[in-house]
Design a protein around this motif. Structure first.
Motif, mmCIF file in Angstrom:
data_model
loop_
_atom_site.group_PDB
_atom_site.id
_atom_site.type_symbol
_atom_site.label_atom_id
_atom_site.label_comp_id
_atom_site.label_asym_id
_atom_site.label_seq_id
_atom_site.Cartn_x
_atom_site.Cartn_y
_atom_site.Cartn_z
ATOM 1 N N GLY A 71 -4.527 4.976 2.681
ATOM 2 C CA GLY A 71 -5.300 4.586 3.863
ATOM 3 C C GLY A 71 -6.328 3.515 3.548
ATOM 4 O O GLY A 71 -6.486 2.546 4.298
ATOM 5 N N PHE A 72 -7.010 3.655 2.407
ATOM 6 C CA PHE A 72 -7.987 2.647 2.003
ATOM 7 C C PHE A 72 -7.292 1.318 1.700
ATOM 8 O O PHE A 72 -7.736 0.255 2.135
ATOM 9 N N PHE A 73 -6.209 1.386 0.959
ATOM 10 C CA PHE A 73 -5.564 0.170 0.464
ATOM 11 C C PHE A 73 -4.814 -0.600 1.551
ATOM 12 O O PHE A 73 -4.401 -1.731 1.324
ATOM 13 N N LEU A 88 -1.404 -5.043 -5.314
ATOM 14 C CA LEU A 88 -0.369 -5.342 -6.306
ATOM 15 C C LEU A 88 -0.836 -4.941 -7.701
ATOM 16 O O LEU A 88 -0.078 -4.348 -8.480
ATOM 17 N N TYR A 89 -2.082 -5.265 -8.025
ATOM 18 C CA TYR A 89 -2.637 -4.885 -9.329
ATOM 19 C C TYR A 89 -2.595 -3.375 -9.521
ATOM 20 O O TYR A 89 -2.157 -2.872 -10.559
ATOM 21 N N TRP A 90 -3.033 -2.614 -8.505
ATOM 22 C CA TRP A 90 -3.110 -1.157 -8.641
ATOM 23 C C TRP A 90 -1.714 -0.540 -8.721
ATOM 24 O O TRP A 90 -1.486 0.397 -9.475
ATOM 25 N N LEU A 91 -0.770 -1.095 -7.948
ATOM 26 C CA LEU A 91 0.609 -0.611 -7.988
ATOM 27 C C LEU A 91 1.219 -0.814 -9.373
ATOM 28 O O LEU A 91 1.798 0.114 -9.955
ATOM 29 N N VAL A 92 1.095 -2.028 -9.903
ATOM 30 C CA VAL A 92 1.650 -2.321 -11.225
ATOM 31 C C VAL A 92 0.956 -1.477 -12.284
ATOM 32 O O VAL A 92 1.597 -0.968 -13.216
ATOM 33 N N SER A 93 -0.355 -1.280 -12.131
ATOM 34 C CA SER A 93 -1.104 -0.449 -13.072
ATOM 35 C C SER A 93 -0.579 0.984 -13.068
ATOM 36 O O SER A 93 -0.424 1.601 -14.140
ATOM 37 N N PRO A 129 0.816 -1.224 0.000
ATOM 38 C CA PRO A 129 0.000 0.000 0.000
ATOM 39 C C PRO A 129 0.847 1.270 0.000
ATOM 40 O O PRO A 129 0.499 2.253 -0.669
ATOM 41 N N ILE A 130 1.955 1.267 0.741
ATOM 42 C CA ILE A 130 2.813 2.451 0.781
ATOM 43 C C ILE A 130 3.464 2.683 -0.584
ATOM 44 O O ILE A 130 3.529 3.820 -1.079
ATOM 45 N N LEU A 131 3.920 1.593 -1.221
ATOM 46 C CA LEU A 131 4.484 1.721 -2.568
ATOM 47 C C LEU A 131 3.426 2.200 -3.555
ATOM 48 O O LEU A 131 3.718 3.001 -4.454
ATOM 49 N N MET A 132 2.208 1.708 -3.383
ATOM 50 C CA MET A 132 1.126 2.144 -4.263
ATOM 51 C C MET A 132 0.864 3.633 -4.086
ATOM 52 O O MET A 132 0.711 4.382 -5.063
ATOM 53 N N GLY A 133 0.834 4.098 -2.822
ATOM 54 C CA GLY A 133 0.641 5.522 -2.561
ATOM 55 C C GLY A 133 1.761 6.355 -3.153
ATOM 56 O O GLY A 133 1.521 7.440 -3.715
ATOM 57 N N ALA A 134 2.993 5.851 -3.038
ATOM 58 C CA ALA A 134 4.134 6.563 -3.608
ATOM 59 C C ALA A 134 4.027 6.650 -5.127
ATOM 60 O O ALA A 134 4.356 7.685 -5.736
ATOM 61 N N SER A 135 3.559 5.570 -5.752
ATOM 62 C CA SER A 135 3.406 5.588 -7.217
ATOM 63 C C SER A 135 2.331 6.578 -7.643
ATOM 64 O O SER A 135 2.473 7.254 -8.674
ATOM 65 N N MET A 136 1.263 6.706 -6.830
ATOM 66 C CA MET A 136 0.225 7.697 -7.136
ATOM 67 C C MET A 136 0.784 9.115 -7.008
ATOM 68 O O MET A 136 0.492 9.993 -7.830
ATOM 69 N N PHE A 137 1.581 9.322 -5.963
ATOM 70 C CA PHE A 137 2.182 10.636 -5.754
ATOM 71 C C PHE A 137 3.112 10.988 -6.920
ATOM 72 O O PHE A 137 3.098 12.113 -7.430
ATOM 73 N N LEU A 138 3.918 10.005 -7.353
ATOM 74 C CA LEU A 138 4.828 10.222 -8.477
ATOM 75 C C LEU A 138 4.055 10.517 -9.751
ATOM 76 O O LEU A 138 4.406 11.436 -10.508
ATOM 77 N N LEU A 139 3.001 9.762 -9.997
ATOM 78 C CA LEU A 139 2.178 9.972 -11.187
ATOM 79 C C LEU A 139 1.571 11.362 -11.168
ATOM 80 O O LEU A 139 1.486 12.050 -12.198
ATOM 81 N N GLN A 140 1.159 11.798 -9.988
ATOM 82 C CA GLN A 140 0.556 13.117 -9.839
ATOM 83 C C GLN A 140 1.585 14.219 -10.102
ATOM 84 O O GLN A 140 1.306 15.206 -10.785
ATOM 85 N N LYS A 141 2.798 14.040 -9.553
ATOM 86 C CA LYS A 141 3.838 15.057 -9.732
ATOM 87 C C LYS A 141 4.316 15.135 -11.178
ATOM 88 O O LYS A 141 4.776 16.189 -11.635
#
Length: 541
Positions: free
Chosen positions: A500-502, A511-516, A464-476
């Motif tokens: 928080g949700f994940f 894992l699916y959302w992170l890889v996506s 979940p933390i890696l997924m959040g980081a990937s969202m932050f990176l995508l946003q930036k």
């Protein structure tokens, strides 16, 4: 629609989905089904309602418990009534990495879940006065190596009639044949009616908002392929349906027990509650079978007690595989599960299979993704003209709208072009979400390292933390800044909210959302570089 606004849309859809899902669990109950009531003063409902928890426990002491076993489960049968009072699934651990088989059916003072069956009616052997006490030669019956089928007859004699309740176990099968052979050696015609019911303690386990589960009844009829009928529904109104074929079941997370009566007969499906003993029953009652003097009749039925294996259940009874309930997203979830299973058969790892499915999904959506970012780039090119229109037309919103649509048409820009990939992505996500909640194949399925159960949340919250980081990176990496400070703050909070949700979602879904996200980052860079070459995109400085 730029990528940051797209993220807001995803967040809104995502939160709406969770809220709707919890509302369904808390407040939605199907309208009670009340049709033709089961009649007769001696039929199963009356008998069942009068059988208390204490009576069931006592029956173990008065009867004898015999064990039936094949290569996938071990059953315990009480000779008083011939009820299946315990089942252990030999290929499924009770807990991760435990040596204890998972227990499905059980008969304890604080938790009753048993499968009862018998004969009632005019000459029934299960009456208010008591149930048939069968005789059987032996205590343990095991399917031998090289043997494909095991038949175990329980015998009861009354008034010149021999009743045999025959359990038929097959190799590799979770369905048990439960057949009544009635050998009428008397001088009169007898009439009996078969029944089968599942008796369960009144409790509903709905899990939590991130991983909801359902424990309760379900049925199939000629009018309805599959419908849940919860314990709460049973307490509000008795189920009473006349149907050709059909079946009844009790569901729980990953596992199910179901009675499947003769599918060529007209059966009555029913439910009852015994609030005094905190018990509920859901069952079927078959038509009257007439056995003339000197003849023998056989009444067939089957009991499924095991995991929700779709391919095997659909061969046992029509629509039994629907107990793997994917909700409204079933038409997406089923092919996704087939794809997931196919990839797993090649890579032999469910985590790698999830990554494979993600690659396939993102590849299929790539043309739409490319169209999305191209549309975003064109919209950014039009921003100066749009700003000029705002200054020119001021408060004249109608004129402003007309001029904007004219500009979009001239420039061949679809202002909603960025929405479609997002709208397609959410149903796929929801379908995978329900796949992880329902597919027993993913239960206790390991990935690598610390992820030993893809159906459970990450124990260390790393994914979940890696997924959040990937969202932050995508946003930036989004090339267009958000001008509104309030919107900027909301967008900065989105990765935290999603993380928080994940935290509580199945690790396979995370894992699916992170890889996506990682694939989206790569696709975004590829698309924008192509647009830069065409002069359609200028990177934000």
């Amino acid at each position: 629609m730029d990528s940051r606004r797209s993220l807001l849309v995803i967040a809104l859809l995502f939160i709406s989905f969770l809220v709707y899902q919890q509302w369904q669990l808390d407040y939605h109950t199907p309208k009670p089904v009340v049709t033709e009531q089961v009649n007769s003063t001696s039929d199963v409902p009356t008998i069942s309602a009068s059988t208390s928890t204490a009576d069931i426990i006592t029956s173990q002491q008065r009867g004898r418990v015999v064990t039936l076993e094949n290569d996938v489960f071990r059953l315990q049968v009480d000779t008083l009534g011939g009820d299946v009072i315990h089942s252990e699934l030999l290929n499924y651990d009770a807990e991760l990495d435990s040596d204890t088989p998972f227990t499905l059916l059980t008969n304890k003072p604080n938790h009753v879940y048993i499968a009862q069956s018998g004969l009632v009616g005019k000459d029934g052997i299960d009456t208010k006065a008591g149930r048939a006490n069968y005789q059987v030669e032996g205590d343990n019956f095991v399917l031998a190596d090289g043997q494909n089928e095991l038949s175990v007859p329980l015998v009861f004699e009354k008034d010149g009639v021999i009743y045999r309740k025959v359990f038929v176990l097959k190799r590799g099968a979770y369905d048990v044949g439960v057949n009544f052979e009635i050998d009428n050696q008397s001088d009169k015609t007898i009439e009996v009616e078969p029944y089968g019911q599942l008796r369960h303690t009144l409790v509903e386990d709905t899990g939590n908002v991130a991983m909801p589960t359902y424990t309760g009844g379900a049925y199939s009829s000629s009018e309805t392929n599959y419908k849940k009928y919860s314990f709460d529904d049973m307490q509000k109104a008795n189920l009473a349906i006349s149907t050709k074929a059909g079946w009844i079941a009790v569901l729980q997370h990953y596992f199910v027990s179901a009675w499947i009566p003769n599918q060529d007969a007209d059966n009555q499906l029913y439910s009852l509650t015994d609030k005094a003993n905190n018990l509920a029953s859901i069952g079927y009652r078959g038509p009257t079978t007439i056995v003339p003097a000197g003849t023998t009749e056989t009444i067939k039925s089957a009991l499924w007690t095991g995991p929700k294996l779709q391919d095997k259940m659909e061969t046992v009874a029509n629509h039994l595989d629907l107990t793997v309930d994917y909700g409204w997203a079933w038409f997406i979830a089923k092919p996704l599960f087939m794809l997931l299973t196919f990839i797993q058969s090649i890579v032999h790892n469910w985590g790698l299979a999830i990554i494979g499915v993600t690659l396939v999904v993102k590849a299929l959506l790539y043309p739409l993704t490319k169209a999305q970012y191209t549309s975003m780039a064109k919209m950014r090119m039009l921003q100066p003209k749009l700003q000029e229109m705002r200054e020119r037309f001021g408060e004249d919103r109608q004129r402003m709208s007309q001029e904007m649509m004219k500009l979009y048409k001239e420039e061949k820009v679809n202002p909603l072009g960025g929405c479609l990939p997002i709208l397609l992505q959410m149903p796929i996500f929801i379908a995978l979400y329900w796949t992880f909640l329902e597919a027993v194949e993913l239960r206790h399925a390991p990935f690598f390292g610390w992820i030993q159960d893809l159906s459970a949340q990450d124990p260390y919250y790393i994914l979940p933390i890696l997924m959040g980081a990937s969202m932050f990176l995508l946003q930036k990496m989004s090339p267009t800044p958000v001008a509104d400070p309030t919107q900027q703050k909301v967008m900065n909070f989105m990765p935290v909210l999603f993380t928080g949700f994940f935290l509580f979602f199945p690790s396979g879904l995370v894992l699916y959302w992170l890889v996506s996200n990682l694939i989206t980052i790569a696709q975004q860079q590829l698309i924008y570089r192509g647009l830069e070459k065409k002069g359609l995109h200028s990177r934000h400085k």
